[in-house]
Design a protein around this motif. Structure first.
Motif, mmCIF file in Angstrom:
data_model
loop_
_atom_site.group_PDB
_atom_site.id
_atom_site.type_symbol
_atom_site.label_atom_id
_atom_site.label_comp_id
_atom_site.label_asym_id
_atom_site.label_seq_id
_atom_site.Cartn_x
_atom_site.Cartn_y
_atom_site.Cartn_z
ATOM 1 N N VAL A 288 0.864 -1.177 0.000
ATOM 2 C CA VAL A 288 0.000 0.000 0.000
ATOM 3 C C VAL A 288 0.901 1.227 0.000
ATOM 4 O O VAL A 288 1.868 1.286 0.757
ATOM 5 N N ARG A 289 0.586 2.184 -0.838
ATOM 6 C CA ARG A 289 1.450 3.356 -0.990
ATOM 7 C C ARG A 289 0.666 4.630 -0.679
ATOM 8 O O ARG A 289 -0.492 4.772 -1.069
ATOM 9 N N PHE A 290 1.321 5.533 0.026
ATOM 10 C CA PHE A 290 0.739 6.848 0.305
ATOM 11 C C PHE A 290 0.660 7.656 -0.988
ATOM 12 O O PHE A 290 1.605 7.688 -1.772
ATOM 13 N N ILE A 291 -0.491 8.330 -1.199
ATOM 14 C CA ILE A 291 -0.684 9.127 -2.409
ATOM 15 C C ILE A 291 -0.779 10.613 -2.090
ATOM 16 O O ILE A 291 -0.102 11.444 -2.676
ATOM 17 N N GLY A 292 -1.644 10.982 -1.163
ATOM 18 C CA GLY A 292 -1.830 12.387 -0.813
ATOM 19 C C GLY A 292 -2.726 12.486 0.411
ATOM 20 O O GLY A 292 -3.213 11.479 0.924
ATOM 21 N N ASN A 293 -2.965 13.717 0.879
ATOM 22 C CA ASN A 293 -3.807 13.864 2.068
ATOM 23 C C ASN A 293 -4.392 15.270 2.170
ATOM 24 O O ASN A 293 -3.868 16.231 1.611
ATOM 25 N N TRP A 294 -5.497 15.322 2.841
ATOM 26 C CA TRP A 294 -6.040 16.572 3.375
ATOM 27 C C TRP A 294 -6.086 16.331 4.878
ATOM 28 O O TRP A 294 -7.071 15.833 5.412
ATOM 29 N N PRO A 295 -4.988 16.638 5.578
ATOM 30 C CA PRO A 295 -4.746 16.035 6.895
ATOM 31 C C PRO A 295 -5.155 16.868 8.096
ATOM 32 O O PRO A 295 -4.733 16.588 9.221
ATOM 33 N N PHE A 296 -5.975 17.884 7.903
ATOM 34 C CA PHE A 296 -6.139 18.886 8.959
ATOM 35 C C PHE A 296 -7.103 18.428 10.054
ATOM 36 O O PHE A 296 -8.105 17.763 9.798
#
Length: 705
Positions: A38-46
């Motif tokens: 599984v690979r990290f792609i992006g985030n809206w991490p707030f």
């Protein structure tokens, strides 16, 4: 107007991040983000705020918000305006600003360094994964000093910010939460003590003295000859450090709350005391006393003072700006609200709809998965926990505020069109045809006609034996995850007269359910995934299970894989092509407590309670290496799941020397690779998790089963 958000918080939130770190400390044995396929792609991490810093020359505030930082124009303190945002990989625990650079202690993500010379377009310069969990930070060039929780004090050379590296460390015996550097010494708040470490030679730091505090030491600020230490339920302690080999307490003030952070300016110590800002007069260190306070609307975790203002990291209430020109009567002049706790997510491309426990519906544009961004929001009443999107409407399960129906036809400007308030807490919602099926915490299944979204009304209900949490509807049946009595199957062919036709009492606490084909997949909290055969709804039975290491809160099924939101261990991917023998084929240790997820194509959207929404991609069992620093792969592992105890590799026509280590670091086998493809027998190696290391390969995890 901001909702009043006091009075219904879970008890353990009182101690986050302390509780989380103490209870789940095995998760942080290594920093970085352990993964399999599984690979990290992006985030809206707030999310909620724990840290704050300030640039007085430009009147810029830096507010930690979950897994990110908001850069805020504070030139008019009564009207703070966000300029831009930074997305980090871990939860922002602490910040240090110096000379147009922002240094971030972001927990599992270690150290991140950002150029903020142009506030509208911050630029990441570099990062360094500390060994454990970066909590506290202090910069004294060319070094960054990190309080790294279980791994003590780490000293990082950042003279080249694009290539930071560790030059020395001192592994304190406790849990390092904060650090302050003055002269040749680093002062570390280390769980139950203040540790004084000689850093005159950064390569060989050593302990020179310590003072045992009466409770957990969280924060430290030094103005020689005193160290001011915040000690959880024991308030502010003032330690004489004039002789660093023999520090001793000279005075204290026991604040009413839980003291987390302290900033000293002039005659006063400003204490973030969980529910308030406390202003303590320290002109006589032997007898400090409180001169004023301000009860914050959130939970005060961090404080920074500049001029006439104290800037508060106020958890779910965001950034607070408090006028302290008269210390006896501090008062708020402005607030900038950050998101709270992401609880559920629903994807209807190109948008992800996230419900936030404190701040309602957030609409995130995911058309570019590498860079998702918020397009709109609607702050629903209550404390929303579930969401379902159908057509132009989002249906929000808003707990004590019932069902809220939000028009999302214009994602930039969502608005409420109708609501239904049943006599129970609404935990989740599923919409099918003209009905919304509600899982009511104390009233089971409620069926609401939503053919006219402006005037929804209840047509029927079925009271399950326990607390209904999850709901999934297929055809004539509603499948309810009942926390106290497992899976309940309810015939809803006549919505005005729903009736139970079968049930299966799972061994744990059923929180969510997903139905696919002849099976109901149940997220059973501490008992992991339970697979229930529902081909005969009158006689459901368990056909298989997978016991996860943590507590499963959310579930999604796509193709032959079950995706689990494991509160303690992040994202899990389980192959259920053989439902009698489910097996792990992927995972990702996410940063902020995974509570729910949604899958679209190969992308996984995870609602992280303290880190917003994270986006991952599952590649299947094709050898995606775990995320770790290292060289590019020159040896390719063709399978990281080794069922027949044969390791398959390709060394691209070159001889290589590799080594297999177990999880404790013991070398188990030398692997001498010849030219061409290799089949390497591991039949003598016990079942378990191992790591490949060696020439031309990143450290790669393999699982033998």
């Amino acid at each position: 107007m901001k909702k009043n958000k006091s009075g219904s918080r879970k008890k353990k939130d009182l101690f986050f991040p302390l509780f989380l770190l103490l209870f789940f400390s095995p998760l942080f044995a290594l920093s970085g983000f352990d993964s399999l396929n599984v690979r990290f792609i992006g985030n809206w991490p707030f999310g909620p705020s724990y840290a704050v810093s300030y640039d007085s020359s430009r009147a810029l505030g830096f507010c930690g918000a979950g897994g990110g930082v908001y850069i805020i124009d504070l030139s008019n303190p009564s009207n703070p305006v966000k300029i831009s945002e930074i997305k980090t990989r871990g939860i922002v625990e602490n910040l240090f600003y110096l000379n147009n650079r922002l240094y971030i202690a972001c927990g599992q993500g270690g150290l991140e360094i950002w150029d903020v010379a142009t506030p509208s377009s911050p630029r990441k310069l570099g990062h360094y994964f500390t060994p454990n969990y970066a909590e506290g930070i202090f910069v004294s060039m060319p070094y960054v000093y990190i309080a790294d929780y279980l791994s003590g004090l780490r000293i990082i050379d950042v003279s080249d910010p694009q290539n930071p590296y560790e030059v020395g460390y001192y592994d304190t015996p406790g849990y390092a939460y904060d650090v302050f550097v003055s002269g040749s010494y680093a002062y570390v708040a280390d769980y139950s003590a203040l540790r004084i470490i000689d850093i005159s030679n950064p390569q060989t730091p050593y302990l020179i003295g310590y003072y045992n505090t009466p409770a957990y030491a969280f924060g430290v600020f030094v103005v020689e000859p005193y160290a001011y230490v915040t000690v959880h339920y024991a308030g502010l302690r003032i330690i004489d450090i004039s002789d660093p080999q023999n520090p001793y307490e000279v005075g204290y003030y026991d604040t009413p709350g839980y003291a987390y952070d302290v900033f000293v300016s002039g005659y006063y110590a400003y204490v973030a005391d969980y529910s308030a800002l406390r202003i303590i007069k320290i002109t006589e260190p032997q007898a400090p006393y409180e001169v004023g306070y301000y009860n914050t609307p959130g939970d005060a975790y961090g404080v920074f003072v500049s001029g006439s203002y104290a800037y508060i990291a106020d958890h779910y209430a965001g950034l607070g700006i408090i006028n302290i020109s008269n210390p006896q009567v501090p008062f708020p002049v402005g607030y900038y609200d950050t998101p709270g706790r992401a609880w559920d997510v629903f994807v209807s491309y190109p948008y992800a709809y996230v419900v936030d426990y404190w701040d309602g519906l957030q609409i995130i544009d995911i058309s570019n998965p590498q860079n998702p961004f918020q397009t709109g929001y609607y702050d629903t009443p209550g404390y929303p926990l579930g969401i379902f999107v159908s057509g132009s409407y989002a249906y929000v399960a808003a707990n004590e505020a019932g069902l809220r129906i939000i028009d999302i036809s214009n994602p930039q400007n969502p608005f409420q069109v109708g609501y239904y308030d049943p006599p129970a807490l609404v935990r989740n919602v599923y919409v099918s045809n003209s009905y919304a099926y509600l899982a009511g915490y104390t009233a089971g299944l409620r069926i609401v006609n939503v053919s006219n979204p402006q005037r929804p009304y209840e047509v029927g209900y079925f009271d399950t034996p326990g607390r209904a949490e999850g709901i999934f509807v297929v055809g004539a049946y509603a499948y309810v995850a009942d926390m106290d009595s497992g899976l309940r199957i309810i015939d809803v062919s006549n919505p005005t007269n729903p009736r139970e036709v079968g049930h299966y009492d799972t061994p744990g606490s059923a929180l969510d359910v997903f139905v696919s084909g002849s099976y109901a997949y149940v997220a059973d909290m501490g008992s992991g995934l339970r697979i229930v055969d529902i081909s005969n709804p009158q006689s459901p039975y368990e056909i298989g299970y997978y016991d996860t290491p943590g507590r499963v809160f959310g579930i999604y099924v796509s193709n032959s894989c079950v995706y689990l939101a494991d509160e303690d261990g992040g994202l899990k991917v389980i192959d259920v092509s053989n439902p009698q023998n489910p097996r792990l084929v992927g995972y990702y240790e996410t940063p902020g407590r995974a509570l729910s997820l949604s899958v679209f194509g190969s992308y996984i959207y995870s609602a992280e309670e303290y880190a917003g929404m994270q986006i991952y991609q599952f590649y299947g069992a094709v050898g995606i290496e775990r995320e770790a620093p290292g060289r590019n792969l020159e040896v390719k592992v063709l399978s990281t799941l080794i069922g027949n105890k044969v390791l398959v590799v390709d060394n691209f026509g070159e001889r290589r020397n590799l080594f297999l280590f177990n999880a404790l670091g013991k070398k188990m086998k030398d692997l001498n690779l010849r030219e061409g493809k290799n089949l390497i027998s591991l039949k003598e190696i016990p079942v378990g998790i191992y790591f490949l290391k060696g020439e031309g390969i990143k450290e790669t995890k393999v699982i033998i089963f």
